[in-house]
Design an enzyme around this catalytic site. Sequence first.
Site, PDB file in Angstrom:
ATOM      1  N   THR A 159      45.744  24.294  48.476  1.00 37.39           N
ATOM      2  CA  THR A 159      44.738  24.730  47.666  1.00 37.39           C
ATOM      3  C   THR A 159      43.341  24.044  47.812  1.00 37.39           C
ATOM      4  O   THR A 159      42.453  24.567  47.607  1.00 37.39           O
ATOM      5  CB  THR A 159      45.430  24.778  46.262  1.00 37.39           C
ATOM      6  OG1 THR A 159      46.432  25.143  46.171  1.00 37.39           O
ATOM      7  CG2 THR A 159      44.575  25.534  45.259  1.00 37.39           C
ATOM      8  N   THR A 192      38.897  39.194  35.261  1.00 40.07           N
ATOM      9  CA  THR A 192      40.333  39.287  34.885  1.00 40.07           C
ATOM     10  C   THR A 192      40.306  39.240  33.357  1.00 40.07           C
ATOM     11  O   THR A 192      39.695  38.744  32.568  1.00 40.07           O
ATOM     12  CB  THR A 192      41.003  38.185  35.305  1.00 40.07           C
ATOM     13  OG1 THR A 192      42.251  38.250  35.190  1.00 40.07           O
ATOM     14  CG2 THR A 192      40.487  36.865  35.043  1.00 40.07           C
ATOM     15  N   HIS A 200      36.653  33.041  36.525  1.00 35.04           N
ATOM     16  CA  HIS A 200      36.653  31.844  35.916  1.00 35.04           C
ATOM     17  C   HIS A 200      35.604  31.865  34.943  1.00 35.04           C
ATOM     18  O   HIS A 200      35.224  30.791  34.401  1.00 35.04           O
ATOM     19  CB  HIS A 200      36.640  30.881  36.826  1.00 35.04           C
ATOM     20  CG  HIS A 200      37.953  30.661  37.419  1.00 35.04           C
ATOM     21  ND1 HIS A 200      39.032  30.179  36.800  1.00 35.04           N
ATOM     22  CD2 HIS A 200      38.363  31.016  38.783  1.00 35.04           C
ATOM     23  CE1 HIS A 200      40.159  30.376  37.700  1.00 35.04           C
ATOM     24  NE2 HIS A 200      39.817  30.716  38.725  1.00 35.04           N
ATOM     25  N   SER A 226      37.082  27.808  41.258  1.00 33.73           N
ATOM     26  CA  SER A 226      38.144  27.581  40.543  1.00 33.73           C
ATOM     27  C   SER A 226      38.548  26.137  40.587  1.00 33.73           C
ATOM     28  O   SER A 226      39.262  25.373  39.638  1.00 33.73           O
ATOM     29  CB  SER A 226      39.521  28.547  40.741  1.00 33.73           C
ATOM     30  OG  SER A 226      39.601  28.216  42.007  1.00 33.73           O
ATOM     31  N   THR A 254      51.608  51.014  38.940  1.00 38.75           N
ATOM     32  CA  THR A 254      51.851  51.355  37.499  1.00 38.75           C
ATOM     33  C   THR A 254      50.701  50.728  36.906  1.00 38.75           C
ATOM     34  O   THR A 254      50.090  49.543  36.943  1.00 38.75           O
ATOM     35  CB  THR A 254      53.051  50.885  37.051  1.00 38.75           C
ATOM     36  OG1 THR A 254      54.043  51.124  37.990  1.00 38.75           O
ATOM     37  CG2 THR A 254      53.347  51.275  35.847  1.00 38.75           C
ATOM     38  N   LYS A 283      42.751  35.534  32.070  1.00 38.88           N
ATOM     39  CA  LYS A 283      42.273  34.137  31.956  1.00 38.88           C
ATOM     40  C   LYS A 283      41.764  33.868  30.511  1.00 38.88           C
ATOM     41  O   LYS A 283      42.599  33.968  29.561  1.00 38.88           O
ATOM     42  CB  LYS A 283      41.438  33.693  33.260  1.00 38.88           C
ATOM     43  CG  LYS A 283      42.519  33.429  34.193  1.00 38.88           C
ATOM     44  CD  LYS A 283      41.662  33.004  35.560  1.00 38.88           C
ATOM     45  CE  LYS A 283      42.896  32.905  36.549  1.00 38.88           C
ATOM     46  NZ  LYS A 283      42.096  33.449  38.170  1.00 38.88           N
TER      47      LYS A 283
HETATM   48  C1  LIG Z   1      42.955  34.414  38.948  1.00 37.93           C
HETATM   49  C2  LIG Z   1      42.035  34.763  39.866  1.00 37.93           C
HETATM   50  C3  LIG Z   1      41.905  35.959  39.991  1.00 37.93           C
HETATM   51  C4  LIG Z   1      42.607  37.206  39.637  1.00 37.93           C
HETATM   52  O1  LIG Z   1      43.486  37.002  38.566  1.00 37.93           O
HETATM   53  P1  LIG Z   1      44.534  38.022  38.065  1.00 37.93           P
HETATM   54  O2  LIG Z   1      45.660  37.145  37.738  1.00 37.93           O
HETATM   55  O3  LIG Z   1      44.940  38.994  39.147  1.00 37.93           O
HETATM   56  O4  LIG Z   1      43.921  38.794  37.220  1.00 37.93           O
HETATM   57  C5  LIG Z   1      40.729  36.461  41.000  1.00 37.93           C
HETATM   58  N1  LIG Z   1      40.139  35.526  41.692  1.00 37.93           N
HETATM   59  C6  LIG Z   1      40.173  34.331  41.315  1.00 37.93           C
HETATM   60  C7  LIG Z   1      39.084  33.004  42.209  1.00 37.93           C
HETATM   61  C8  LIG Z   1      41.189  33.761  40.681  1.00 37.93           C
HETATM   62  O5  LIG Z   1      41.467  32.348  40.104  1.00 37.93           O
END
Ligand SMILES: *Cc1c(COP(=O)(O)O)cnc(C)c1O
Length: 261
Positions: A219, A101, A73, A45, A134, A104
């Site tokens: 970060t 995910t 990503h 990321s 949930t 994104k």
């Molecule tokens: C954004 C992200 C996730 C998971 O995102 P969710 O918002 O929980 O769907 C998982 N791993 C990385 C490296 C991310 O940047």
Amino acid sequence: MIEGIRYSKCERVIFKHNSLTDLEAKLQAADPRAPKIIAFESVYSMDGDISPIKEICDLADKYGAMTYLDEVHAVGMYGARGGGIAEREGLMHRLTVIEGTIGKAFGVMGGYIAASTALCDFIRSFASGFIFTTALPPALAAGAVASIRHLKESQVERFAHQERVRRLRNLLDKNGIPHLNNPSHIVPVIVGDASKCKWISDLLLDNCGVYVQPINYPTVPKKTERLRITPTPLHSDADIDHLVSALHQLWSRCALARAVA
Ligand SMILES: *Cc1c(COP(=O)(O)O)cnc(C)c1O
């Protein structure tokens, strides 16, 4: 993923980022009879670099390890059906688990793992974080289905995305704005100073109407503070010109170094 590893209370060993030599050394040192899983990402990321998925799978086979690939990503953006980098490279069948995910590229919310029926069943039955949460409401599930259906068929957005990224990178180069050269859509513009990074981000938003997040420590490591730019397929030529000319001016105001072409 890290929380999951912590929660499992299993022994964990960290290998050097994308280093096959280090990974192999750590696999060699491990008890051959112990069950093992190699957890990694495809597109990272913050630097936008991509892991050597095939070579990691080869090591997993050699040392009898399972693999867990985080493609968050990459899903929606890479592969003929948006399955991610592993799909693009024809490697999906070699991974034990792929995580994605819907929050994104798919633009909704939620996430998934893809694995064998038995493994998915096991996780459904034993993952307390899953059981005691949930479920997605029908409206989000419907949005996710619509988005996935669309991006499984349509390549228009993926091609436009890559083209927008190329245009942004070219323009940054022409203006001497240094950015990490990686093979993905993540364009990190290195500022290398936490307060300047936040300041540039604020000015971009307040004066230029451009929202680019500042990424500071913890970060990323100190001295590598950056603006993390991720163009979308829908950014216009004018949008990109506007961003780069704003950066051009702020670069001079902040007395930041230019990249030499
Ligand atoms: C954004 C992200 C996730 C998971 O995102 P969710 O918002 O929980 O769907 C998982 N791993 C990385 C490296 C991310 O940047």
